[in-house]
Design a protein around this motif. Structure first.
Motif, PDB file in Angstrom:
ATOM      1  N   ALA A  15      45.423  32.084   9.978  1.00 15.51           N
ATOM      2  CA  ALA A  15      46.459  33.165   9.887  1.00 15.51           C
ATOM      3  C   ALA A  15      46.939  33.584  11.363  1.00 15.51           C
ATOM      4  CB  ALA A  15      46.002  34.132   9.040  1.00 15.51           C
ATOM      5  N   ALA A  16      47.924  34.337  11.436  1.00 16.77           N
ATOM      6  CA  ALA A  16      48.334  34.939  12.585  1.00 16.77           C
ATOM      7  C   ALA A  16      48.885  36.324  12.156  1.00 16.77           C
ATOM      8  CB  ALA A  16      49.659  34.157  13.181  1.00 16.77           C
ATOM      9  N   LEU A  17      48.448  37.270  13.468  1.00 19.94           N
ATOM     10  CA  LEU A  17      48.859  38.480  13.427  1.00 19.94           C
ATOM     11  C   LEU A  17      49.929  38.472  14.699  1.00 19.94           C
ATOM     12  CD1 LEU A  17      45.840  40.662  12.890  1.00 19.94           C
ATOM     13  CD2 LEU A  17      47.847  40.534  11.429  1.00 19.94           C
ATOM     14  N   PHE A  18      51.262  38.822  14.620  1.00 22.42           N
ATOM     15  CA  PHE A  18      52.268  38.670  15.595  1.00 22.42           C
ATOM     16  C   PHE A  18      53.406  39.527  15.240  1.00 22.42           C
ATOM     17  CE2 PHE A  18      54.079  35.647  12.765  1.00 22.42           C
ATOM     18  CZ  PHE A  18      55.287  35.380  12.942  1.00 22.42           C
ATOM     19  N   ASP A  19      54.231  40.131  16.194  1.00 25.42           N
ATOM     20  CA  ASP A  19      55.277  40.535  15.945  1.00 25.42           C
ATOM     21  C   ASP A  19      56.563  39.822  16.046  1.00 25.42           C
ATOM     22  OD1 ASP A  19      57.292  42.828  15.731  1.00 25.42           O
ATOM     23  OD2 ASP A  19      56.661  43.780  17.671  1.00 25.42           O
ATOM     24  N   TYR A  20      57.013  39.250  15.039  1.00 23.87           N
ATOM     25  CA  TYR A  20      58.056  38.304  15.089  1.00 23.87           C
ATOM     26  C   TYR A  20      59.449  38.809  15.076  1.00 23.87           C
ATOM     27  CZ  TYR A  20      60.082  39.121  10.137  1.00 23.87           C
ATOM     28  OH  TYR A  20      60.805  39.600   9.025  1.00 23.87           O
ATOM     29  N   ASP A  21      59.473  40.251  14.667  1.00 26.27           N
ATOM     30  CA  ASP A  21      60.955  41.012  14.693  1.00 26.27           C
ATOM     31  C   ASP A  21      60.951  41.728  15.823  1.00 26.27           C
ATOM     32  OD1 ASP A  21      58.983  42.528  13.535  1.00 26.27           O
ATOM     33  OD2 ASP A  21      60.221  43.011  11.578  1.00 26.27           O
ATOM     34  N   ASN A  22      59.987  41.949  16.643  1.00 28.17           N
ATOM     35  CA  ASN A  22      60.013  42.835  17.727  1.00 28.17           C
ATOM     36  C   ASN A  22      60.176  44.266  17.415  1.00 28.17           C
ATOM     37  OD1 ASN A  22      59.342  40.596  19.524  1.00 28.17           O
ATOM     38  ND2 ASN A  22      61.425  40.485  20.374  1.00 28.17           N
ATOM     39  N   ASP A  23      59.575  44.775  16.386  1.00 28.70           N
ATOM     40  CA  ASP A  23      59.777  46.072  16.001  1.00 28.70           C
ATOM     41  C   ASP A  23      58.649  46.986  16.252  1.00 28.70           C
ATOM     42  OD1 ASP A  23      58.045  45.354  14.046  1.00 28.70           O
ATOM     43  OD2 ASP A  23      59.057  46.041  12.377  1.00 28.70           O
ATOM     44  N   GLY A  24      57.553  46.362  17.053  1.00 23.03           N
ATOM     45  CA  GLY A  24      56.484  47.125  17.482  1.00 23.03           C
ATOM     46  C   GLY A  24      55.212  47.186  16.645  1.00 23.03           C
ATOM     47  N   ASP A  25      55.254  46.458  15.491  1.00 23.91           N
ATOM     48  CA  ASP A  25      54.125  46.453  14.606  1.00 23.91           C
ATOM     49  C   ASP A  25      54.097  44.845  14.222  1.00 23.91           C
ATOM     50  OD1 ASP A  25      55.851  45.886  12.374  1.00 23.91           O
ATOM     51  OD2 ASP A  25      55.851  47.956  12.057  1.00 23.91           O
ATOM     52  N   LEU A  26      52.427  44.678  13.965  1.00 21.80           N
ATOM     53  CA  LEU A  26      52.137  43.251  13.776  1.00 21.80           C
ATOM     54  C   LEU A  26      52.516  42.808  12.255  1.00 21.80           C
ATOM     55  CD1 LEU A  26      48.459  43.469  15.300  1.00 21.80           C
ATOM     56  CD2 LEU A  26      50.942  42.234  16.240  1.00 21.80           C
ATOM     57  N   ASP A  27      53.028  41.666  12.240  1.00 22.35           N
ATOM     58  CA  ASP A  27      53.551  40.941  10.754  1.00 22.35           C
ATOM     59  C   ASP A  27      52.430  39.872  10.755  1.00 22.35           C
ATOM     60  OD1 ASP A  27      56.053  42.437  10.742  1.00 22.35           O
ATOM     61  OD2 ASP A  27      56.515  41.062  12.528  1.00 22.35           O
ATOM     62  N   VAL A  28      52.356  38.998   9.552  1.00 22.85           N
ATOM     63  CA  VAL A  28      51.429  38.422   8.927  1.00 22.85           C
ATOM     64  C   VAL A  28      52.051  36.939   8.550  1.00 22.85           C
ATOM     65  CG1 VAL A  28      49.578  37.820   7.272  1.00 22.85           C
ATOM     66  CG2 VAL A  28      49.704  40.003   8.233  1.00 22.85           C
ATOM     67  N   TYR A  29      51.301  35.835   9.235  1.00 26.94           N
ATOM     68  CA  TYR A  29      51.662  34.391   8.800  1.00 26.94           C
ATOM     69  C   TYR A  29      50.288  34.119   8.189  1.00 26.94           C
ATOM     70  CZ  TYR A  29      53.604  29.702   8.713  1.00 26.94           C
ATOM     71  OH  TYR A  29      53.885  28.455   8.507  1.00 26.94           O
ATOM     72  N   LEU A  30      50.437  33.463   6.976  1.00 29.38           N
ATOM     73  CA  LEU A  30      49.471  33.038   6.438  1.00 29.38           C
ATOM     74  C   LEU A  30      49.448  31.386   6.185  1.00 29.38           C
ATOM     75  CD1 LEU A  30      48.892  35.509   3.553  1.00 29.38           C
ATOM     76  CD2 LEU A  30      47.758  35.534   5.690  1.00 29.38           C
ATOM     77  N   VAL A  31      48.595  30.597   6.640  1.00 30.84           N
ATOM     78  CA  VAL A  31      48.651  29.275   6.522  1.00 30.84           C
ATOM     79  C   VAL A  31      48.168  28.769   4.980  1.00 30.84           C
ATOM     80  CG1 VAL A  31      47.682  27.125   7.449  1.00 30.84           C
ATOM     81  CG2 VAL A  31      48.438  28.785   8.986  1.00 30.84           C
TER      82      VAL A  31
END
Length: 537
Positions: A15-31
């Motif tokens: 999985a990934a914790l990353f800020d895909y929309d640059n709004d300052g908080d971490l989003d989640v990508y689940l494989v």
């Protein structure tokens, strides 16, 4: 489980914790994995998902709300459909990095089968640029890492490949009780890793042979990038399953040399190769160099390789108190992080067995469950297990694999996203670290991209410096928060911060605000020792 005991069934996913929309908080990508069955090709072998279950990767947007009272309310929204992401392969892992330097973080998804490079368009959507980029890698990849190995300002890509697995030619393996069990990777042929060089136009060239990466290989599961010998060039450490690990030393001319055996990081202190899965690199003892940690198979113990400052390592697993507590577990995702913000890096390990014989609970159809572990640093002199005191979340017994680290609620301590094989995902919220002082840093280059590979030196008053690196790699098949979160314990004075950029430039910041995040952009700091430019007085 298909009932056929395919090796791929027990290896995912990350999985990934990353800020895909640059709004300052971490989003989640689940494989996501899938359903495997016998067939002539991988495409023929994937069964349609059961009704109502759409087995594909998922993107969740973090809609964090901070109230006037400071209370933080987490809510995640599934935006997979709106994002345009179509990732329906048999997923294994994910790496994050801005490969096109547009200021938005992209995704590289590894699969049992062809991989995918998903470009972040900056408007909430992603485009599949796998074919154009040339990074498909049709084998079986697990972990990958973005690395600017030639320091030209463009992120390159290292892909760790595992073994050759043909579902149409399934091998049958047996446990010591003569019962059918999952095979070990030694039954299969390992495949060389791949190194892709970024051309800067959206495409990559396969530089694996010219860089020397194909000269040594094993069943790669974990990949981490760090400058282990302090020469300013990023090196690559690969954790291999049941074969010696590789330590690719960057020669500074586009090539690498495997120094793992000579450097003492290929095998354990007994000279044995281990079943290494997860890996991390950090300066856990605050002596200014990067140490290495790998998670391994049951009865092998996890392994701590301590750096002498010049890139030579010693296995100190036993003396640091990490051997006995890990002997009964099979470790996967892992990371050094300061859970209590006292300034010393602690360790988290996600556990889950891989052989059915490992557990005796025959009533369990998937008897690979184990509890995860947390180890507290004793001021760098050793570690003590504190799992029992860490709350009910660490009492769960599941088949854990990936672990991604990051401050999901932006409260100043590191949380952990844990994935489980054939089980639910867990977001472990840290309720301890924010009680201490902390300093949060997003370190970006002049283009505004996360400066992967930068080293951050934190100098508290009258105390030895703390070293952290800007990275998203490590763990197992997962990607973590690139921000640097530094625990300061009871300190109340703002430390001096020096950023050692990948191009060897060094800049200094003073009087940064505590208990909040600040962005450090290359070119906006002071020269070390100067108070004229960019001072925060």
């Amino acid at each position: 489980m298909s009932g056929e005991l395919y090796l791929a069934e027990i290896m995912g996913a990350g999985a990934a914790l990353f800020d895909y929309d640059n709004d300052g908080d971490l989003d989640v990508y689940l494989v996501q994995g899938g359903m495997l069955g016998p067939g002539k090709t991988l495409a023929d072998a994937v069964f349609p998902p059961p009704p109502g279950r759409d087995l594909r990767d998922r993107l969740f947007r973090n809609d964090l709300v901070v109230g006037e009272d400071g209370e933080r309310r987490l809510r995640f929204t599934d935006v997979t459909e709106a994002s345009g992401i179509r990732a329906q392969g048999y997923g294994m892992g994910v790496a994050t990095g801005d490969f096109d330097n547009d200021g938005f973080t992209d995704l590289y998804v590894t699969n049992f089968g062809g991989n995918q490079l998903l470009r972040n368009n900056g408007d909430g959507t992603f485009s599949d640029t796998t074919e154009k980029s040339g990074t498909g890698d049709p084998g079986w990849s697990v972990s990958a890492a973005f690395i600017d190995y030639d320091r030209d300002g463009w992120l390159d890509l290292y892909v760790g490949d595992y073994v050759k697995l043909d579902l149409a030619k399934q091998k049958h393996c047996y446990s010591t009780s003569s019962a059918l069990d999952y095979c070990t990777p030694l039954v299969y042929e390992p495949t060389p890793d791949r190194l892709y060089h970024n051309r800067g136009d959206g495409s990559f060239e396969d530089a694996s042979d010219s860089a020397g990466i194909t000269q040594a290989f094993g069943a790669a599961l974990g990949v981490v990038v760090a400058d282990v010998n302090g020469d300013g060039w990023p090196d690559i450490y690969v954790a291999n399953d049941a074969s010696p690990n590789q330590l690719w030393i960057n020669q500074g001319n586009g090539t690498f040399r495997d120094d793992a055996m000579m450097a003492g990081a290929a095998v354990n202190m007994g000279g044995a190769a281990e079943g290494s899965m997860g890996v991390d690199a950090a300066d856990y003892d605050s002596d200014g160099d990067v140490d290495l940690f790998t998670t391994n198979l049951t009865a092998e113990t996890n392994t701590l390789y301590v750096n002498d400052g010049q890139g030579w390592f010693e296995d100190r697993t036993i003396t640091m108190g990490l051997a006995a507590p890990s002997n009964a577990y099979t470790g996967f995702g892992t990371g050094w992080y300061d859970f209590d913000n006292d300034g010393w890096l602690d360790l988290f390990v996600a556990n889950g067995a891989v052989a059915i014989k490992a557990l005796s609970n025959t009533s369990d159809p998937f008897p690979l469950r184990q509890t995860n572990q947390l180890f507290r640093s004793e001021a760098g002199r050793g570690f003590s297990e504190v799992t029992a005191d860490a709350g009910p979340a660490l009492r769960l017994s599941e088949v854990s694999r990936g672990a991604a680290f990051g401050d999901v609620d932006n409260d100043g301590d590191t949380d952990i996203l844990v994935t489980n094989d054939s089980g639910p995902v867990h977001l472990l919220l840290n309720q301890t670290g924010s009680r201490a002082s902390w300093l949060g840093l997003r370190v970006v280059d002049a283009k505004g991209c996360d400066a992967l590979g930068a080293r951050v030196e934190i100098r508290p008053a009258s105390d030895p410096p703390l070293w952290r690196r800007v990275h998203t790699d490590g763990s197992y098949a997962s990607a973590s928060d690139p921000r640097v979160l530094v625990g300061l314990g009871t300190r109340r004075a703002s430390p001096t911060v020096l950023v050692h950029w990948p191009d060897d430039q060094v800049e200094e910041w003073r009087n940064l605000p505590l208990n909040r995040y600040s962005t450090l952009r290359q070119g906006e700091g002071d020269e070390p020792g100067s108070r004229e430019k960019g001072s925060h007085d």
